[in-house]
Design a protein around this motif. Structure first.
Motif, mmCIF file in Angstrom:
data_model
loop_
_atom_site.group_PDB
_atom_site.id
_atom_site.type_symbol
_atom_site.label_atom_id
_atom_site.label_comp_id
_atom_site.label_asym_id
_atom_site.label_seq_id
_atom_site.Cartn_x
_atom_site.Cartn_y
_atom_site.Cartn_z
ATOM 1 N N THR A 86 -8.907 8.658 -1.864
ATOM 2 C CA THR A 86 -8.230 9.932 -2.089
ATOM 3 C C THR A 86 -8.541 10.848 -0.909
ATOM 4 O O THR A 86 -9.574 10.688 -0.239
ATOM 5 C CB THR A 86 -8.683 10.606 -3.403
ATOM 6 O OG1 THR A 86 -10.108 10.746 -3.381
ATOM 7 C CG2 THR A 86 -8.258 9.807 -4.608
ATOM 8 N N VAL A 87 -7.637 11.798 -0.645
ATOM 9 C CA VAL A 87 -7.797 12.728 0.476
ATOM 10 C C VAL A 87 -8.215 14.104 -0.054
ATOM 11 O O VAL A 87 -8.119 14.358 -1.251
ATOM 12 C CB VAL A 87 -6.500 12.816 1.316
ATOM 13 C CG1 VAL A 87 -6.199 11.472 1.964
ATOM 14 C CG2 VAL A 87 -5.318 13.293 0.486
ATOM 15 N N GLY A 133 -3.612 10.240 -2.765
ATOM 16 C CA GLY A 133 -4.414 9.080 -2.398
ATOM 17 C C GLY A 133 -3.618 7.952 -1.800
ATOM 18 O O GLY A 133 -2.407 8.062 -1.548
ATOM 19 N N LEU A 134 -4.335 6.861 -1.566
ATOM 20 C CA LEU A 134 -3.748 5.623 -1.057
ATOM 21 C C LEU A 134 -4.032 4.535 -2.091
ATOM 22 O O LEU A 134 -5.184 4.373 -2.520
ATOM 23 C CB LEU A 134 -4.367 5.252 0.295
ATOM 24 C CG LEU A 134 -3.883 3.936 0.894
ATOM 25 C CD1 LEU A 134 -2.393 4.009 1.252
ATOM 26 C CD2 LEU A 134 -4.695 3.579 2.140
ATOM 27 N N GLY A 187 -5.496 19.677 -1.430
ATOM 28 C CA GLY A 187 -4.386 20.291 -0.718
ATOM 29 C C GLY A 187 -3.721 19.377 0.285
ATOM 30 O O GLY A 187 -2.653 19.689 0.803
ATOM 31 N N ALA A 188 -4.346 18.229 0.581
ATOM 32 C CA ALA A 188 -3.812 17.338 1.615
ATOM 33 C C ALA A 188 -2.854 16.318 1.025
ATOM 34 O O ALA A 188 -2.850 16.056 -0.180
ATOM 35 C CB ALA A 188 -4.954 16.609 2.317
ATOM 36 N N GLU A 189 -2.077 15.736 1.918
ATOM 37 C CA GLU A 189 -1.187 14.635 1.592
ATOM 38 C C GLU A 189 -1.686 13.411 2.349
ATOM 39 O O GLU A 189 -2.208 13.542 3.458
ATOM 40 C CB GLU A 189 0.224 15.031 2.032
ATOM 41 C CG GLU A 189 1.190 13.908 2.257
ATOM 42 C CD GLU A 189 2.539 14.413 2.813
ATOM 43 O OE1 GLU A 189 2.737 15.640 2.936
ATOM 44 O OE2 GLU A 189 3.375 13.561 3.132
ATOM 45 N N TRP A 212 0.868 -1.181 0.000
ATOM 46 C CA TRP A 212 0.000 0.000 0.000
ATOM 47 C C TRP A 212 0.904 1.231 0.000
ATOM 48 O O TRP A 212 1.865 1.309 0.764
ATOM 49 C CB TRP A 212 -0.938 -0.020 1.203
ATOM 50 C CG TRP A 212 -1.982 -1.098 1.082
ATOM 51 C CD1 TRP A 212 -1.749 -2.445 1.067
ATOM 52 C CD2 TRP A 212 -3.404 -0.932 0.930
ATOM 53 N NE1 TRP A 212 -2.941 -3.123 0.920
ATOM 54 C CE2 TRP A 212 -3.963 -2.220 0.832
ATOM 55 C CE3 TRP A 212 -4.241 0.180 0.871
ATOM 56 C CZ2 TRP A 212 -5.334 -2.427 0.680
ATOM 57 C CZ3 TRP A 212 -5.604 -0.023 0.721
ATOM 58 C CH2 TRP A 212 -6.145 -1.317 0.627
ATOM 59 N N ILE A 213 0.552 2.159 -0.872
ATOM 60 C CA ILE A 213 1.418 3.319 -1.112
ATOM 61 C C ILE A 213 0.590 4.590 -0.943
ATOM 62 O O ILE A 213 -0.436 4.764 -1.616
ATOM 63 C CB ILE A 213 1.970 3.295 -2.560
ATOM 64 C CG1 ILE A 213 2.702 1.971 -2.830
ATOM 65 C CG2 ILE A 213 2.875 4.488 -2.807
ATOM 66 C CD1 ILE A 213 3.041 1.771 -4.308
ATOM 67 N N SER A 214 1.014 5.471 -0.069
ATOM 68 C CA SER A 214 0.342 6.760 0.014
ATOM 69 C C SER A 214 1.163 7.781 -0.764
ATOM 70 O O SER A 214 2.375 7.626 -0.920
ATOM 71 C CB SER A 214 0.148 7.201 1.467
ATOM 72 O OG SER A 214 1.390 7.373 2.089
ATOM 73 N N THR A 215 0.491 8.802 -1.289
ATOM 74 C CA THR A 215 1.197 9.752 -2.148
ATOM 75 C C THR A 215 1.190 11.162 -1.553
ATOM 76 O O THR A 215 0.330 11.516 -0.749
ATOM 77 C CB THR A 215 0.592 9.802 -3.572
ATOM 78 O OG1 THR A 215 -0.721 10.382 -3.519
ATOM 79 C CG2 THR A 215 0.541 8.423 -4.183
#
Ligand code: FEO
Ligand code: CA
Ligand code: CA
Length: 698
Positions: free
Chosen positions: A634-635, A615-616, A638-640, A602-605
């Motif tokens: 997805t978040v 997203g994740l 503007g968020a990470e 699992w990879i967050s960006t």
């Protein structure tokens, strides 16, 4: 109100990261001159080229078929998804063969979007566990953005949560322990009428309290993966003023002594804690990353110290947050050694709220993204860590002490005994085939071999430390690790972030988030002369890479391949482990990594350069569907996406800096997540679970 911080430039960086994020998160590391201007010899110049083993499973799965639609289509110019609907089934269909997604990958991919919300797959539910300002310590007031005090903030959830860990509660089966880091504060979005040139003492102290860590008891909700925040004796806040113990080769040396700590043993606080790891002995490791930005630069007489400050990007002039106005230790003219007390890997025992956290100096000092542990069959502990700046290095620490199950006191000394290495690698394809486009060379893989080069061996118990770097003492290697790695010709990477070891195959995965200056042309060409290499084969790499290592964990040799060359799968420059690119989600700027219980990565960006929110993503690492990559959530804008935590019952992400846009301020918020209406955006923790079953199952 206009922002007039020192470095609030227009965003020249190609990722979607805002200039506000750049200033407050990493002190504009993306804009400035490269910190690494060393002239490392190319690996191939020093060592005879050899034929490298191709690292595992690169077979191309031929599942052509023009009718299949992308699982998570790239956005069009308006930010909405183009290219059709999501992959609605759990089967990967092609014209000739039919593949079934791996276990844990059975969810409907989320489309690329720019919504101001957390978007999750159909059939899943979500809740906010805790957000900035919520009480952590019993008795703390509920958050009131217009009436903040430092005393309250020290007992409330900090700002910009990044790493996340979750362990079982030691004596309550209905509870778990959640822990996280708070990487940085974004003052213009935190305070009404904030004046970056003249912050008040209270604002600065709220900033100190907004950094560090939170330990939080959470209760399980029966019949679902939901968690609720609770008060409990283990709840704790660690901040930029909490005492830490220095341990290992740098402790007590002249390099870390200050007027407040003439013995060089105790440091107040931890800064810019980015990602981390939960150890097998249930402590939290946390990397001190862009610590340089907190210090006002000045005239330093000591040549080595001046060189080191420069190597970390500490500039002359005031810091962005002006902390030096209220504590001399943030002014390097007055306290030249204070920066040497940051940039470490810290360890916290979440089960003892009175324990003093540790800074392990044997693991080296750089912009630590994280620290992730792998234990070999004989109990040797290997800790992997990336230095997250352009053209910086990947490190590992191999312990001389063995892991002892159940012996916490012993295990918390393991990272003080062993050898620190840095990675050197070479490719196996002719250099002329690496043209910077990202298109695969003739052998069908970006791959090669590498070796770990010794830097420092530590035996803290016996106070014996050995430098393996000519011209540097052991304590110099510990404190000036970047320079030590320069001297041995370490391989310059595209911003090494999280490093995780696959729980079954034991392959090592490294997120290399992006590097705008790699092989750059035009204005950026003068910033660094590093061109595309087989391990970094995309010029002006804006979407990032995920590298896979087959490592002799306790040894000195490895082979590597690029598992993912990220980006819009419609671009020739992308590669998804050999999987059909028509059936994967676009992904950009990989950052934090985690494995689920099925072995999917699992990879967050962070900084999606494809005009979509971060997203994740989940990607299969082995078998016929190796490289099948799907966007799970997805978040908000503007968020990470940080964290993440993935188990059978839940997915958790830390939503960092929602609404952080170029011109965002408290008065001009560009997000209202998570509270909605006209509320101030708050960094927060999200828990996602499946209504009727396990994560990623049908
Ligand atoms: Fe804090 Fe390397 O991201
Ligand atoms: Ca090759
Ligand atoms: Ca990160």
């Amino acid at each position: 109100m206009a922002l007039n911080g020192r470095n609030l430039l227009a965003n020249m960086f190609t990722s979607s990261r805002s200039s506000l994020t750049c200033t407050y998160k990493c002190g504009n590391a993306c804009f400035g001159e490269c910190e690494n201007t060393s002239d490392n010899p190319y690996f191939g110049d020093q060592f005879p080229r050899r034929t490298a083993l191709r690292a595992g499973g690169l077979a191309v799965v031929a599942v052509g078929g023009s009718s299949a639609l992308a699982a998570c289509a790239a956005p069009d110019d308006n930010g909405s998804a183009a290219g059709g609907s999501s992959n609605k089934t759990s089967e990967v269909k092609g014209s000739d063969i039919e593949l079934t997604s791996a276990e844990g990958m059975h969810f409907e991919a989320v489309d690329a979007n720019t919504k101001d919300e957390v978007v999750i797959p159909k059939g899943y539910e979500q809740t906010v566990l805790i957000a900035w300002g919520d009480p952590v310590i019993e008795g703390a007031p509920e958050f009131d953005v217009n009436n903040q005090t430092a005393a309250d903030a020290e007992k409330q959830f900090g700002f910009n949560n990044d790493f996340a860990g979750l362990i079982e509660h030691p004596d309550d089966k209905n509870r778990m322990i959640y822990m996280c880091s708070h990487e940085y504060t974004t003052e213009p979005m935190m305070f009404p009428n904030y004046d970056p040139e003249n912050p008040t003492e209270e604002q600065v102290k709220i900033g100190w309290a907004g950094h560090g860590h939170t330990i939080l008891e959470v209760s399980k909700v029966k019949g679902s993966g939901e968690l609720k925040r609770e008060f409990g004796p283990l709840n704790r806040r660690i901040t930029a003023t909490t005492p830490f113990t220095l341990v290992g080769p740098a402790k007590g040396t002249d390099l870390v002594k200050t007027s407040a700590d003439p013995k060089g043993e105790k440091v107040l606080g931890t800064l810019n804690n980015c990602s981390g790891g939960v150890t097998p002995w249930n402590t939290m490791l946390s990397g001190e990353e862009n610590f340089d930005q907190y210090f006002a630069g000045g005239d330093i007489k000591d040549e080595k110290a001046a060189e080191s400050l420069k190597r970390f990007g500490i500039e002359e002039g005031p810091s962005d947050r002006k902390w030096e106005k209220y504590d001399d230790r943030f002014d390097v003219t007055k306290e030249p050694n204070e920066p040497n007390r940051f940039g470490w890997l810290v360890e916290i025992n979440p089960l003892d709220p009175k324990s003093t956290p540790i800074k392990h100096t044997a693991v080296g000092r750089f912009k630590h993204e994280a620290g992730n542990i792998h234990i070999t069959k004989d109990g040797t502990v290997v800790c992997y860590s990336g230095d997250d700046s352009r053209f910086e290095y990947v490190y590992k620490f191999v312990s001389s002490k063995k892991y002892k199950e159940g012996d916490l006191e012993h295990n918390m000394t393991i990272l003080d005994h062993g050898t620190l290495y840095v990675a050197k690698m070479e490719g196996n394809s002719p250099e002329k085939e690496i043209d910077g486009s990202g298109v695969l060379p003739e052998d069908g893989a970006f791959d090669g071999s590498g070796e770990w080069v010794k830097l420092l061996t530590s035996d803290t118990e016996n106070n014996k430390f050995e430098s393996h770097v000519d011209g540097m003492s052991a304590e110099e290697v510990a404190v000036f690790t970047r320079e030590a790695a320069d001297k041995v010709g370490a391989t310059k990477m595209d911003r090494p972030e999280d490093v995780e070891v696959h729980p079954e195959t034991e392959k090592v995965y490294i997120a290399l988030t992006n590097n705008k200056y790699r092989g750059a042309t035009g204005e950026n060409a003068k910033k660094n002369k590093e061109d595309a290499k087989e391990w970094a084969p995309v010029k002006e790499n804006k979407n990032g890479l995920v590298m896979e290592l087959e490592d002799d964990h306790a040894g000195e040799k490895f082979t590597w391949n690029l598992f993912l060359v990220c980006g819009d799968p419609r671009e020739a420059s992308t590669y998804f482990g050999g999987f059909d690119k028509e059936k994967v989600s676009p992904i950009s700027c990989p950052d934090n990594l985690a494995f689920d219980n099925h072995g999917n990565l699992w990879i967050s960006t962070d900084g999606n350069a494809l005009d979509s929110n971060d997203g994740l993503y989940a990607v299969t690492t082995e078998g016929e569907t190796r490289g099948e990559l799907k966007c799970f959530l997805t978040v908000p804008a503007g968020a990470e996406t940080c964290g993440p935590i993935v188990d059978d019952d839940r997915v958790m992400v830390n939503v960092q800096h929602p609404g952080e846009a170029d011109d965002a301020t408290f008065e001009n918020a560009t997000s209202h997540w998570p509270d909605g209406g006209k509320s101030t955006p708050r960094p927060a923790v999200v828990v996602v679970w499946k209504k009727d079953g396990k994560i990623g199952t049908e």
